[in-house]
Scaffold this active site. Structure first.
Site, short mmCIF file in Angstrom:
data_model
loop_
_atom_site.label_atom_id
_atom_site.label_comp_id
_atom_site.label_asym_id
_atom_site.label_seq_id
_atom_site.Cartn_x
_atom_site.Cartn_y
_atom_site.Cartn_z
N ARG A 340 28.11 -54.75 -31.26
CA ARG A 340 29.03 -55.89 -31.16
C ARG A 340 28.98 -56.82 -32.37
O ARG A 340 30.02 -57.32 -32.80
CB ARG A 340 28.65 -56.70 -29.91
N ARG A 445 22.27 -57.83 -28.40
CA ARG A 445 22.15 -56.97 -27.22
C ARG A 445 23.18 -55.85 -27.29
O ARG A 445 24.35 -56.10 -27.63
CB ARG A 445 22.39 -57.78 -25.94
C1 LIG Z 1 32.98 -61.01 -18.79
C2 LIG Z 1 31.61 -60.40 -18.89
C3 LIG Z 1 31.43 -59.04 -18.77
C4 LIG Z 1 30.16 -58.48 -18.87
N1 LIG Z 1 30.02 -57.12 -18.74
C5 LIG Z 1 28.79 -56.58 -18.80
C6 LIG Z 1 28.61 -55.18 -18.63
O1 LIG Z 1 29.55 -54.45 -18.42
N2 LIG Z 1 27.35 -54.69 -18.71
C7 LIG Z 1 26.26 -55.48 -18.93
O2 LIG Z 1 25.15 -54.97 -18.98
N3 LIG Z 1 26.41 -56.82 -19.07
C8 LIG Z 1 27.62 -57.39 -19.00
N4 LIG Z 1 27.77 -58.74 -19.15
C9 LIG Z 1 26.57 -59.59 -19.21
C10 LIG Z 1 26.00 -59.76 -17.80
O3 LIG Z 1 27.04 -59.87 -16.87
C11 LIG Z 1 25.08 -60.97 -17.66
O4 LIG Z 1 24.19 -61.03 -18.73
C12 LIG Z 1 24.28 -60.87 -16.37
O5 LIG Z 1 25.14 -60.64 -15.28
C13 LIG Z 1 23.45 -62.11 -16.14
O6 LIG Z 1 22.82 -61.98 -14.89
P1 LIG Z 1 21.77 -63.04 -14.40
O7 LIG Z 1 21.32 -62.62 -13.06
O8 LIG Z 1 20.73 -63.24 -15.43
O9 LIG Z 1 22.56 -64.43 -14.31
P2 LIG Z 1 23.98 -64.84 -13.68
O10 LIG Z 1 24.73 -63.70 -13.11
O11 LIG Z 1 24.64 -65.67 -14.72
O12 LIG Z 1 23.58 -65.73 -12.47
C14 LIG Z 1 23.07 -67.03 -12.62
C15 LIG Z 1 22.82 -67.59 -11.25
O13 LIG Z 1 22.10 -68.81 -11.39
C16 LIG Z 1 22.71 -69.82 -10.62
N5 LIG Z 1 22.37 -71.08 -11.26
C17 LIG Z 1 22.49 -71.43 -12.56
N6 LIG Z 1 21.98 -72.64 -12.76
C18 LIG Z 1 21.52 -73.07 -11.57
C19 LIG Z 1 20.88 -74.25 -11.12
N7 LIG Z 1 20.57 -75.23 -11.96
N8 LIG Z 1 20.58 -74.37 -9.81
C20 LIG Z 1 20.87 -73.36 -8.94
N9 LIG Z 1 21.45 -72.22 -9.31
C21 LIG Z 1 21.77 -72.08 -10.61
C22 LIG Z 1 24.17 -69.46 -10.60
O14 LIG Z 1 24.82 -70.07 -9.52
C23 LIG Z 1 24.06 -67.94 -10.45
O15 LIG Z 1 23.84 -67.62 -9.10
C24 LIG Z 1 29.04 -59.30 -19.09
C25 LIG Z 1 29.22 -60.68 -19.22
C26 LIG Z 1 30.49 -61.23 -19.14
C27 LIG Z 1 30.65 -62.69 -19.35
#
Ligand SMILES: Cc1cc2nc3c(=O)[nH]c(=O)nc-3n(C[C@H](O)[C@H](O)[C@H](O)COP(=O)(O)OP(=O)(O)OC[C@H]3O[C@@H](n4cnc5c(N)ncnc54)[C@H](O)[C@@H]3O)c2cc1C
Length: 649
Positions: A340, A445
């Site tokens: 990327r 990444r």
């Molecule tokens: C459009 C898009 C497409 C993508 N496609 C891919 C893909 O195809 N393959 C891939 O590997 N990755 C992909 N990614 C990246 C990937 O989706 C994310 O890196 C990953 O889903 C992050 O997961 P996570 O569990 O770390 O956090 P998130 O899914 O961001 O979840 C964060 C959680 O924390 C909660 N939260 C945040 N702050 C607080 C707070 N202060 N108090 C309480 N709750 C809070 C939120 O409500 C949420 O529940 C993509 C990203 C985007 C934007």
């Protein structure tokens, strides 16, 4: 020499045996003692949901928090393209080592060998787990799971469920979570936002959260706290992240003593729908999977560019010989599937040279005409149908007839809380998983590796490693939320809220956030230099002052108030932006997504400085208005040859 504050706890022994060794050493908590232990998990994306479900199933008492009205609406649901795993289903010579190698190389040699190898090692188990949950991965005719390729690799190892992989994986994790909620081992707190971390005797013991519906400030205690709160890309205001994605929880932890690693490593994704106006608050990603079959180009002459901008010709009318498939030209070995950061910079280079194809000059084409000819309408529809539909809905242009227009946008943050091999931060009892930690992705990444990392952390790593810490804690009583530390943290939160309401200015939160976004994109974006980064630090400081003089947050604390939520997050984005700029300023090298203009080759490629910067930079908070202190974790590569990244041959 190792910094005494950054003990990475990487196990001794050969790379392929490290994780087995660590698992064998980890103390296990007996089932009757697990019942006495409480764990808070903040965040219900793929990281948090998988961790909470696994911890609940193990028998711990888990409390899980999220901002949205249901855990299954976390940002992870947006993930489109897929999830990597070293299954070698295509028999194309994939292996755990190759996935490890690609990830280290893709990250430009700025991630830990041991962690990345473990990630590759557990990747296959993730797919098995998700299939068992019923995740509907795409399949071949014979029943095998289908694969496609993502950037920076030469094998097909990406498992997918059309363009909705994140959603399907999250439904799987959510089902597992619901089983635990029904069994009583997990208690779910939707619409609760963590506003501070509570530390007692140097250990993480709970959180302060705001009930987003009533405004009530509540205290929650536990024996350990896990942050799975996602990335901080919204510091740029416009990004592909969900609107609620924020960096506040990790900043609260940072201010209480957790080190923040590599904050400047942010990923700019090459295939997003270009910005189309001032009123926009969100950018849309077009999945990287499209680069499997789509070809990226701009005209090779200015005459066509000008005609395109005036809508005098259509892209499909430009013949082959007047097109510049610049990725295929510059990087013949990987072509349109370069990583990327490389693809983003190449698009910027063409647009900076004047070849951008829309009115703003900030767009390139992603063309499917060849793929449709080669594969036929039906196969292209099967692979990308929903993405084509989404593009057409947003732009009113059909990718079946004319190429998509795309441009790079902020997408993912590789930086995050520093964690050791056990995923524990520098605060005992505080763990960080998923995008919230500084993760395994170094300076860049690879596509489809975030879902892999989030689920590896949540299903297969944290549930074991946290046991080692908790095995000392089962004799301790439940955390008393009447402790003075809770009262102090709660008061600090209420004071902050009060201070925001008391400004009573005229500016909306978004209008100030937008200004921060401009500073970040201009000076801490795709290309960075010393003068710009210093300017960013100064301008962010000024903007912070402006915020505290001019912001207006209507309503009260005692109600559902999204302006207040955004204002609280923006206060933290100022600090994140400043820390990103400071980190980018100190790292006088180009690596991965971090491109210092002073450090480039004659061909405009990144120039690393391994002698001075082969380390994880972890920042320690020293107090308001005091410069943070940089700590360094040296990176050692014993199982991989360090080289300049080469995607040309
Ligand atoms: C459009 C898009 C497409 C993508 N496609 C891919 C893909 O195809 N393959 C891939 O590997 N990755 C992909 N990614 C990246 C990937 O989706 C994310 O890196 C990953 O889903 C992050 O997961 P996570 O569990 O770390 O956090 P998130 O899914 O961001 O979840 C964060 C959680 O924390 C909660 N939260 C945040 N702050 C607080 C707070 N202060 N108090 C309480 N709750 C809070 C939120 O409500 C949420 O529940 C993509 C990203 C985007 C934007």
């Amino acid at each position: 020499m190792a910094d005494p504050k950054l003990i990475s706890k990487i196990p001794e022994g050969p790379l392929a045996e490290k994780w087995s060794r660590r698992k064998a050493e980890i103390r296990v908590v007996s089932p009757n003692n697990k019942r006495k232990l409480e764990v808070i998990v903040v965040g219900t994306g793929l990281g948090g949901a998988s961790a909470a479900a696994s911890l609940g199933e193990l028998g711990y008492n888990v409390k899980i928090f999220c901002i949205s009205d249901s855990p299954r609406r976390a940002h992870s649901i947006a993930a489109q393209g897929g999830i990597n795993a070293a299954k070698n289903y295509q028999n194309d010579n994939d292996s755990v080592y190759r996935l490890f190698y690609d990830t280290i190389k893709g990250g430009d040699y700025r991630s830990r060998e041991a962690n990345v190898y473990r990630l590759a090692e557990v990747s296959a188990a993730i797919i098995d787990q998700c299939v068992a949950q019923g995740v509907p991965f795409a399949r071949e005719y014979g029943g095998y799971l289908a694969n496609r390729s993502f950037g920076g690799v030469q094998v097909s190892r990406t498992f997918y469920a059309r363009g909705q992989t994140g959603q399907q994986l999250l439904l799987g994790a959510y089902a597992a979570l619901n089983k635990e909620i029904a069994a009583g081992s997990v208690k779910s707190y939707p619409r609760h936002e963590m506003l501070d971390l509570v530390i007692i005797n140097g250990e993480a013991k709970g959180i302060i959260a705001r009930n987003l519906v009533t405004g009530e400030i509540e205290r929650f205690g536990a024996h350990a706290v896990v942050l799975a709160t996602g990335g901080y890309g919204n510091a740029y205001f416009l990004s592909t992240n969900a609107m609620n994605s924020n960096g506040s929880a990790i900043m609260q932890a940072y201010r209480k003593g957790a080190f923040f690693a590599n904050p400047c490593f942010a990923q700019i994704h090459p295939t997003c729908i270009p910005v189309h106006g001032d009123q926009q608050c969100k950018l849309t990603l077009m999945s990287e999977s499209l680069r499997n079959d789509g070809r990226i180009w701009v005209p090779n002459n200015m005459e066509d560019v000008l005609k395109l901008r005036k809508h005098e010709i259509k892209p499909s009318q430009i013949p082959e010989e007047r097109r510049d498939y610049y990725l295929e030209r510059r990087y013949p070995a990987f072509g349109n599937l370069v990583p990327r950061d490389v693809a983003s910079r190449a698009a910027k280079e063409r647009c900076d040279a004047g070849y951008g194809v829309n009115e703003t000059g900030l767009a390139v084409f992603l063309d499917f005409a060849d793929a449709i000819k080669r594969l036929g309408h039906q196969r292209v529809e099967e692979r990308y149908g929903n993405l084509f539909q989404m593009y057409e809905k947003i732009t009113s242009s059909s990718p079946w007839e004319e190429p998509m227009m795309i441009y790079p946008a902020i997408h993912y943050t590789m930086g995050g809380l520093w964690v050791d091999y056990d995923l524990q931060t520098t605060i005992p009892g505080l763990y960080a998983i998923g995008e919230a930690n500084f993760s395994d992705h170094g300076g860049n990444r690879l596509g489809a590796s975030a879902l892999m990392q989030g689920l590896a952390d949540g299903y297969f790593i944290l549930p074991y490693t946290i046991g080692d810490y908790l095995s000392h804690k089962f004799a301790e009583p439940k955390t008393d939320t009447n402790a003075p530390e809770f009262a102090q943290a709660e008061k600090a939160v209420l004071d902050r809220i009060q201070k925001i309401f008391s400004v009573k200015g005229t500016e909306t939160v978004d209008s100030i956030h937008k200004k921060l976004g401009h500073i970040m994109w201009e000076y801490v974006g795709m290309a960075r230099n010393e003068t710009g980064l210093k300017k960013a630090i100064e301008e962010i400081g000024e903007l912070r002052k402006e915020f505290w003089k001019t912001v207006r947050v209507p309503g009260t604390n005692e109600e559902f108030n999204q302006e207040l939520e955004k204002a609280l997050r923006l206060v933290d984005f100022f600090d994140i932006g400043e820390l990103m700029a400071r980190d980018a300023l100190h790292r006088v090298e180009s690596c991965g997504g971090h491109f210092r203009e002073e450090m480039q080759t004659e061909e405009g490629e990144t120039k690393r400085d391994d002698e001075h910067f082969m380390y994880v930079g972890a920042w320690e908070y020293k107090g308001e208005d005091i410069e943070p202190e940089l700590h360094k974790e040296p990176l050692k590569y014993e199982n991989i040859r360090i080289a300049t990244r080469n995607y040309k041959d």
